[in-house]
Design an enzyme around this catalytic site. Structure first.
Site, PDB file in Angstrom:
ATOM      1  N   LYS A  12       0.841  -1.202   0.000  1.00 44.88           N
ATOM      2  CA  LYS A  12       0.000   0.000   0.000  1.00 44.88           C
ATOM      3  C   LYS A  12       0.884   1.262   0.000  1.00 44.88           C
ATOM      4  O   LYS A  12       2.103   1.177   0.214  1.00 44.88           O
ATOM      5  CB  LYS A  12      -0.931  -0.072   1.219  1.00 44.88           C
ATOM      6  CG  LYS A  12      -1.941  -1.243   1.145  1.00 44.88           C
ATOM      7  CD  LYS A  12      -2.779  -1.320   2.414  1.00 44.88           C
ATOM      8  CE  LYS A  12      -3.839  -2.413   2.329  1.00 44.88           C
ATOM      9  NZ  LYS A  12      -4.621  -2.532   3.590  1.00 44.88           N
ATOM     10  N   TYR A  34     -11.944  -2.993  -3.635  1.00 45.87           N
ATOM     11  CA  TYR A  34     -12.509  -3.206  -2.299  1.00 45.87           C
ATOM     12  C   TYR A  34     -14.042  -3.231  -2.304  1.00 45.87           C
ATOM     13  O   TYR A  34     -14.666  -2.936  -1.290  1.00 45.87           O
ATOM     14  CB  TYR A  34     -12.012  -2.110  -1.343  1.00 45.87           C
ATOM     15  CG  TYR A  34     -10.605  -2.351  -0.817  1.00 45.87           C
ATOM     16  CD1 TYR A  34     -10.300  -3.489  -0.072  1.00 45.87           C
ATOM     17  CD2 TYR A  34      -9.595  -1.425  -1.041  1.00 45.87           C
ATOM     18  CE1 TYR A  34      -9.024  -3.698   0.432  1.00 45.87           C
ATOM     19  CE2 TYR A  34      -8.298  -1.635  -0.540  1.00 45.87           C
ATOM     20  CZ  TYR A  34      -8.028  -2.772   0.199  1.00 45.87           C
ATOM     21  OH  TYR A  34      -6.765  -2.981   0.694  1.00 45.87           O
ATOM     22  N   PHE A  56     -15.471   2.407   7.277  1.00 45.23           N
ATOM     23  CA  PHE A  56     -14.105   2.843   6.945  1.00 45.23           C
ATOM     24  C   PHE A  56     -13.840   2.861   5.434  1.00 45.23           C
ATOM     25  O   PHE A  56     -12.729   3.169   4.996  1.00 45.23           O
ATOM     26  CB  PHE A  56     -13.068   1.960   7.654  1.00 45.23           C
ATOM     27  CG  PHE A  56     -13.185   0.479   7.353  1.00 45.23           C
ATOM     28  CD1 PHE A  56     -12.631  -0.068   6.195  1.00 45.23           C
ATOM     29  CD2 PHE A  56     -13.863  -0.371   8.224  1.00 45.23           C
ATOM     30  CE1 PHE A  56     -12.737  -1.422   5.914  1.00 45.23           C
ATOM     31  CE2 PHE A  56     -13.973  -1.743   7.943  1.00 45.23           C
ATOM     32  CZ  PHE A  56     -13.412  -2.267   6.786  1.00 45.23           C
ATOM     33  N   ARG A  74      -1.165 -14.764   3.762  1.00 42.08           N
ATOM     34  CA  ARG A  74      -1.905 -14.068   4.827  1.00 42.08           C
ATOM     35  C   ARG A  74      -1.170 -14.189   6.163  1.00 42.08           C
ATOM     36  O   ARG A  74      -1.166 -13.255   6.962  1.00 42.08           O
ATOM     37  CB  ARG A  74      -3.323 -14.644   4.953  1.00 42.08           C
ATOM     38  CG  ARG A  74      -4.213 -14.394   3.739  1.00 42.08           C
ATOM     39  CD  ARG A  74      -4.816 -13.019   3.715  1.00 42.08           C
ATOM     40  NE  ARG A  74      -5.762 -12.807   4.783  1.00 42.08           N
ATOM     41  CZ  ARG A  74      -6.555 -11.726   4.867  1.00 42.08           C
ATOM     42  NH1 ARG A  74      -6.506 -10.775   3.938  1.00 42.08           N
ATOM     43  NH2 ARG A  74      -7.385 -11.583   5.863  1.00 42.08           N
ATOM     44  N   THR A 112      -5.211  -8.251  10.329  1.00 33.29           N
ATOM     45  CA  THR A 112      -5.627  -6.966   9.745  1.00 33.29           C
ATOM     46  C   THR A 112      -5.239  -5.781  10.628  1.00 33.29           C
ATOM     47  O   THR A 112      -4.699  -4.789  10.147  1.00 33.29           O
ATOM     48  CB  THR A 112      -7.158  -6.967   9.518  1.00 33.29           C
ATOM     49  OG1 THR A 112      -7.487  -8.064   8.663  1.00 33.29           O
ATOM     50  CG2 THR A 112      -7.626  -5.666   8.896  1.00 33.29           C
ATOM     51  N   ARG A 119       2.861  -6.911   9.106  1.00 35.48           N
ATOM     52  CA  ARG A 119       2.134  -5.875   9.860  1.00 35.48           C
ATOM     53  C   ARG A 119       2.592  -5.831  11.317  1.00 35.48           C
ATOM     54  O   ARG A 119       2.650  -4.761  11.926  1.00 35.48           O
ATOM     55  CB  ARG A 119       0.632  -6.140   9.769  1.00 35.48           C
ATOM     56  CG  ARG A 119       0.044  -5.824   8.384  1.00 35.48           C
ATOM     57  CD  ARG A 119      -1.346  -6.378   8.241  1.00 35.48           C
ATOM     58  NE  ARG A 119      -2.016  -5.991   7.003  1.00 35.48           N
ATOM     59  CZ  ARG A 119      -3.131  -6.568   6.560  1.00 35.48           C
ATOM     60  NH1 ARG A 119      -3.699  -7.551   7.254  1.00 35.48           N
ATOM     61  NH2 ARG A 119      -3.687  -6.168   5.432  1.00 35.48           N
ATOM     62  N   ASN A 135      -1.850  -0.151   7.355  1.00 32.14           N
ATOM     63  CA  ASN A 135      -1.296  -1.480   7.655  1.00 32.14           C
ATOM     64  C   ASN A 135      -0.452  -2.069   6.527  1.00 32.14           C
ATOM     65  O   ASN A 135      -0.270  -3.271   6.430  1.00 32.14           O
ATOM     66  CB  ASN A 135      -2.395  -2.434   8.139  1.00 32.14           C
ATOM     67  CG  ASN A 135      -3.454  -2.693   7.083  1.00 32.14           C
ATOM     68  OD1 ASN A 135      -3.398  -2.129   6.000  1.00 32.14           O
ATOM     69  ND2 ASN A 135      -4.407  -3.558   7.396  1.00 32.14           N
ATOM     70  N   HIS A 194      -1.626  -5.506   1.413  1.00 34.92           N
ATOM     71  CA  HIS A 194      -2.857  -6.273   1.150  1.00 34.92           C
ATOM     72  C   HIS A 194      -2.480  -7.660   0.635  1.00 34.92           C
ATOM     73  O   HIS A 194      -1.521  -7.800  -0.122  1.00 34.92           O
ATOM     74  CB  HIS A 194      -3.691  -5.574   0.065  1.00 34.92           C
ATOM     75  CG  HIS A 194      -4.766  -6.453  -0.514  1.00 34.92           C
ATOM     76  ND1 HIS A 194      -5.996  -6.587   0.077  1.00 34.92           N
ATOM     77  CD2 HIS A 194      -4.769  -7.277  -1.599  1.00 34.92           C
ATOM     78  CE1 HIS A 194      -6.719  -7.453  -0.636  1.00 34.92           C
ATOM     79  NE2 HIS A 194      -6.006  -7.883  -1.661  1.00 34.92           N
ATOM     80  N   GLU A 204      -8.826 -10.752  -8.050  1.00 35.07           N
ATOM     81  CA  GLU A 204      -7.930  -9.603  -7.905  1.00 35.07           C
ATOM     82  C   GLU A 204      -6.812  -9.635  -8.952  1.00 35.07           C
ATOM     83  O   GLU A 204      -6.450  -8.581  -9.506  1.00 35.07           O
ATOM     84  CB  GLU A 204      -7.363  -9.567  -6.478  1.00 35.07           C
ATOM     85  CG  GLU A 204      -8.444  -9.230  -5.456  1.00 35.07           C
ATOM     86  CD  GLU A 204      -8.046  -9.417  -4.000  1.00 35.07           C
ATOM     87  OE1 GLU A 204      -8.905  -9.189  -3.125  1.00 35.07           O
ATOM     88  OE2 GLU A 204      -6.891  -9.807  -3.718  1.00 35.07           O
TER      89      GLU A 204
HETATM   90  N1  UDP Z   1      -9.544  -1.385   7.480  1.00 34.21           N
HETATM   91  C1  UDP Z   1      -9.685  -0.232   8.217  1.00 34.21           C
HETATM   92  N2  UDP Z   1     -10.420  -0.279   9.377  1.00 34.21           N
HETATM   93  C2  UDP Z   1     -10.994  -1.422   9.829  1.00 34.21           C
HETATM   94  C3  UDP Z   1     -10.853  -2.588   9.066  1.00 34.21           C
HETATM   95  C4  UDP Z   1     -10.127  -2.543   7.892  1.00 34.21           C
HETATM   96  O1  UDP Z   1      -9.168   0.815   7.846  1.00 34.21           O
HETATM   97  O2  UDP Z   1     -11.639  -1.407  10.890  1.00 34.21           O
HETATM   98  C5  UDP Z   1      -8.770  -1.358   6.244  1.00 34.21           C
HETATM   99  C6  UDP Z   1      -7.386  -1.997   6.410  1.00 34.21           C
HETATM  100  O3  UDP Z   1      -6.458  -1.231   5.631  1.00 34.21           O
HETATM  101  C7  UDP Z   1      -7.588  -3.363   5.823  1.00 34.21           C
HETATM  102  C8  UDP Z   1      -8.552  -3.052   4.677  1.00 34.21           C
HETATM  103  O4  UDP Z   1      -9.429  -2.077   5.224  1.00 34.21           O
HETATM  104  O5  UDP Z   1      -6.362  -3.951   5.396  1.00 34.21           O
HETATM  105  C9  UDP Z   1      -9.353  -4.214   4.155  1.00 34.21           C
HETATM  106  O6  UDP Z   1     -10.030  -4.818   5.227  1.00 34.21           O
HETATM  107  P1  UDP Z   1     -10.089  -6.398   5.373  1.00 34.21           P
HETATM  108  O7  UDP Z   1     -11.070  -6.717   6.430  1.00 34.21           O
HETATM  109  O8  UDP Z   1     -10.290  -7.010   4.026  1.00 34.21           O
HETATM  110  O9  UDP Z   1      -8.612  -6.757   5.947  1.00 34.21           O
HETATM  111  P2  UDP Z   1      -7.362  -7.453   5.241  1.00 34.21           P
HETATM  112  O10 UDP Z   1      -7.898  -8.501   4.316  1.00 34.21           O
HETATM  113  O11 UDP Z   1      -6.589  -6.385   4.523  1.00 34.21           O
HETATM  114  O12 UDP Z   1      -6.564  -8.026   6.386  1.00 34.21           O
HETATM  115 MG    MG Z   2      -9.313  -8.341   2.815  1.00 32.19          MG
END
Ligand code: UDP
Ligand code: MG
Length: 148
Positions: free
Chosen positions: A9, A49, A57, A85, A91, A102, A112, A115, A126
């Protein structure tokens, strides 16, 4: 062989973490099958997204993703979606284990760093969105040293 979509990111790019992150995937034994540095449009970030469009958010997330260039990658290997992952970590960096990307490099969920696709199905979707011409086709000569 399984493939996943990984994106560094804008904060990861700005903070000079590109080499470190690529190195972690390389050292694990995964194979790089696509790579580009790109700044994306709002509509493209919203598409990436789209499953999160109803989340509170969402608009902040889209602003974050379009705030600077990102590094989009395809990584290939056995179990790369789930293992990717794990390499990335939870996350919310407050819950990410040390040793994960992370866990080692982030503090706030909204910054964070990286992705990674959450399933094989998401990965296919994707990769199709980010790499319409598909992966770069090559075979690593390390293959027999990594797989029995
Ligand atoms: N995110 C955020 N606030 C939250 C949850 C998610 O800003 O409470 C952002 C964060 O950058 C995250 C992205 O949204 O990586 C996508 O969310 P997801 O639940 O898909 O998490 P990821 O798959 O990236 O772990
Ligand atoms: Mg995700």
């Amino acid at each position: 062989m399984e493939q996943t979509f990984i994106m560094i990111k804008p904060d990861g790019v700005q903070r000079g973490l590109v080499g470190e992150i690529i190195s972690r995937f390389e050292k694990k034994g995964f194979t790089l099958k696509g790579l580009k540095l790109q700044t994306v449009e709002q509509s493209f970030a919203e598409k990436h997204y789209e499953d999160l469009a109803a989340k509170p958010f969402f608009s902040g997330l889209v602003e974050y993703i379009i705030s600077g260039p990102v590094v989009a990658m395809i990584w290939e290997g056995k179990g790369v979606v789930a293992t990717g992952r794990k390499i990335i970590g939870a996350t919310n960096p407050a819950a990410s284990e040390p040793g994960t990307i992370r866990g080692d490099f982030a503090i706030h969920v909204g910054r964070n760093v990286i992705h990674g696709s959450d399933s094989v199905e998401s990965a296919t979707k994707e990769i199709g969105l980010w790499f319409p011409d598909g992966p770069t086709n090559w075979q690593s000569s390390l293959h027999p040293w990594i797989y029995e």
